[in-house]
Motif scaffolding. Sequence first.
Motif, short mmCIF file in Angstrom:
data_model
loop_
_atom_site.label_atom_id
_atom_site.label_comp_id
_atom_site.label_asym_id
_atom_site.label_seq_id
_atom_site.Cartn_x
_atom_site.Cartn_y
_atom_site.Cartn_z
N GLU A 186 9.92 13.44 -3.88
CA GLU A 186 10.91 13.60 -4.96
C GLU A 186 11.91 14.70 -4.66
OE1 GLU A 186 8.15 12.04 -8.70
OE2 GLU A 186 8.96 14.08 -8.76
N VAL A 187 11.40 15.81 -4.15
CA VAL A 187 12.28 16.94 -3.83
C VAL A 187 13.26 16.54 -2.72
CG1 VAL A 187 12.28 19.21 -2.76
CG2 VAL A 187 10.69 18.74 -4.61
N ALA A 188 12.73 15.88 -1.68
CA ALA A 188 13.59 15.43 -0.58
C ALA A 188 14.64 14.46 -1.09
CB ALA A 188 12.76 14.78 0.52
N MET A 189 14.23 13.58 -2.02
CA MET A 189 15.16 12.59 -2.57
C MET A 189 16.25 13.25 -3.40
SD MET A 189 16.02 9.51 -2.50
CE MET A 189 14.69 8.55 -1.77
N ALA A 190 15.89 14.29 -4.17
CA ALA A 190 16.90 15.00 -4.98
C ALA A 190 17.94 15.64 -4.06
CB ALA A 190 16.23 16.07 -5.85
N ILE A 191 17.48 16.27 -2.99
CA ILE A 191 18.42 16.92 -2.07
C ILE A 191 19.29 15.86 -1.39
CG2 ILE A 191 18.66 18.43 -0.04
CD1 ILE A 191 15.93 19.69 -0.86
N TYR A 192 18.65 14.75 -0.97
CA TYR A 192 19.41 13.67 -0.33
C TYR A 192 20.50 13.14 -1.28
CZ TYR A 192 20.70 8.91 0.71
OH TYR A 192 21.43 7.77 0.88
N LYS A 193 20.14 12.89 -2.52
CA LYS A 193 21.12 12.36 -3.49
C LYS A 193 22.25 13.36 -3.74
CE LYS A 193 18.33 9.01 -6.07
NZ LYS A 193 17.60 8.79 -7.34
N GLY A 194 21.90 14.64 -3.71
CA GLY A 194 22.92 15.68 -3.85
C GLY A 194 23.90 15.64 -2.68
N ILE A 195 23.35 15.50 -1.46
CA ILE A 195 24.19 15.41 -0.26
C ILE A 195 25.10 14.18 -0.35
CG2 ILE A 195 24.20 15.05 2.25
CD1 ILE A 195 21.44 16.50 2.31
N LYS A 196 24.50 13.07 -0.82
CA LYS A 196 25.24 11.81 -0.93
C LYS A 196 26.42 11.95 -1.89
CE LYS A 196 24.42 6.95 -1.89
NZ LYS A 196 23.53 6.02 -2.61
N ALA A 197 26.16 12.59 -3.03
CA ALA A 197 27.21 12.78 -4.04
C ALA A 197 28.31 13.70 -3.49
CB ALA A 197 26.62 13.36 -5.31
N TYR A 198 27.88 14.75 -2.79
CA TYR A 198 28.84 15.69 -2.18
C TYR A 198 29.69 14.98 -1.13
CZ TYR A 198 30.52 19.32 0.99
OH TYR A 198 31.30 20.09 1.81
N LYS A 199 29.02 14.17 -0.29
CA LYS A 199 29.70 13.43 0.78
C LYS A 199 30.77 12.51 0.17
CE LYS A 199 28.32 10.79 4.94
NZ LYS A 199 29.03 9.52 4.84
N ALA A 200 30.40 11.84 -0.92
CA ALA A 200 31.35 10.95 -1.58
C ALA A 200 32.53 11.75 -2.13
CB ALA A 200 30.65 10.19 -2.71
N ASP A 201 32.25 12.95 -2.66
CA ASP A 201 33.30 13.82 -3.19
C ASP A 201 34.33 14.19 -2.12
OD1 ASP A 201 32.31 13.95 -5.73
OD2 ASP A 201 31.30 15.89 -5.48
N VAL A 202 33.81 14.66 -0.97
CA VAL A 202 34.75 15.19 0.03
C VAL A 202 35.40 14.10 0.87
CG1 VAL A 202 33.69 17.47 0.22
CG2 VAL A 202 32.92 15.66 1.74
N GLU A 203 34.75 12.95 0.95
CA GLU A 203 35.31 11.89 1.81
C GLU A 203 36.26 10.96 1.08
OE1 GLU A 203 32.01 9.99 3.77
OE2 GLU A 203 31.73 11.67 5.16
N LYS A 204 36.30 11.04 -0.23
CA LYS A 204 37.16 10.08 -0.97
C LYS A 204 38.65 10.44 -0.82
CE LYS A 204 36.88 12.31 -5.48
NZ LYS A 204 35.95 12.49 -6.58
#
Length: 280
Positions: free
Chosen positions: A262-280
């Motif tokens: 769960e912890v790994a998944m939360a961090i992964y989802k955070g990275i994913k959201a950040y990646k979407a933010d900066v790459e859009k």
Amino acid sequence: MMRSILVIVFVLLISPLLLAAKGKKISKIVVDAGHGGTRDPGAHGSFSYEKDITLAVSLKLGKIVSDSMKDVEVLFTRTTDVYPSLTERHEIANKANADLFLSIHVNSTPFTYTKVLQGYKTVKKKRKTVKQPIYRKIQHHVTTRKGVETYVLALHRDSQKQKSIEENSENFTEDAALLNVNDPQTSIILAQYSQAFLSKSVNLGTRIQEQFGAQGRPDLGVKQLPLEVLAGSAMPGVLVEMGFITNPDEEEYLNSARGQEEVAMAIYKGIKAYKADVEK
Ligand SMILES: [Zn+2]
């Protein structure tokens, strides 16, 4: 002639876009499992050490990122129970020209003591016999504090924000390898770590915290400290404190396969959201 002018104009127009595009793409992520080896076990709870939890979660996180983001390469600072120095950890990130640095840690609280009356002894003071109590000191290392906090690098130690954070960070003991602000080397490091990295790091930290919040974990927020572990890498980075090893429930959770997933998944989802933010 006309053609070469056109080429020059084209290059002038396109180069800032290319530069911007290069800066935007998240293609290399460094996952840093905090502590390690016999030299630095990190914080400890009643049955486990921080270094083992950080390694287990880091490996899980790296696998999730590799499996789910085909355009992202994951680099680890360690994959076994060894201790790379902070310099070695930074070198891995800097040499690879990585886009993000994630340092994975577990929080702890300081020991507290209570005095318990054990009995009395008699001592002589100026021809008088006096009764004196004997106390025994009992050490406690458990807390009811719980939740997740993410740290970003503080650029100015003397800023007001910094002060208020430090006052609230009495419990930040295990990872408090703080920069020496009087060291000339520090100002060089901080100059390299630009304001742009900081705002990106805050964004990443916020995204990660949101995901922990969504899982129902207490969100202790994104905080700033002049942490050495974040200062040496020339890229945005955060330090995630995944929970308190000195809280028996969280120690149990962080050592369980489900908790680590769960912890790994939360961090992964955070990275994913950040990646979407900066790459859009
Ligand atoms: Zn730590």
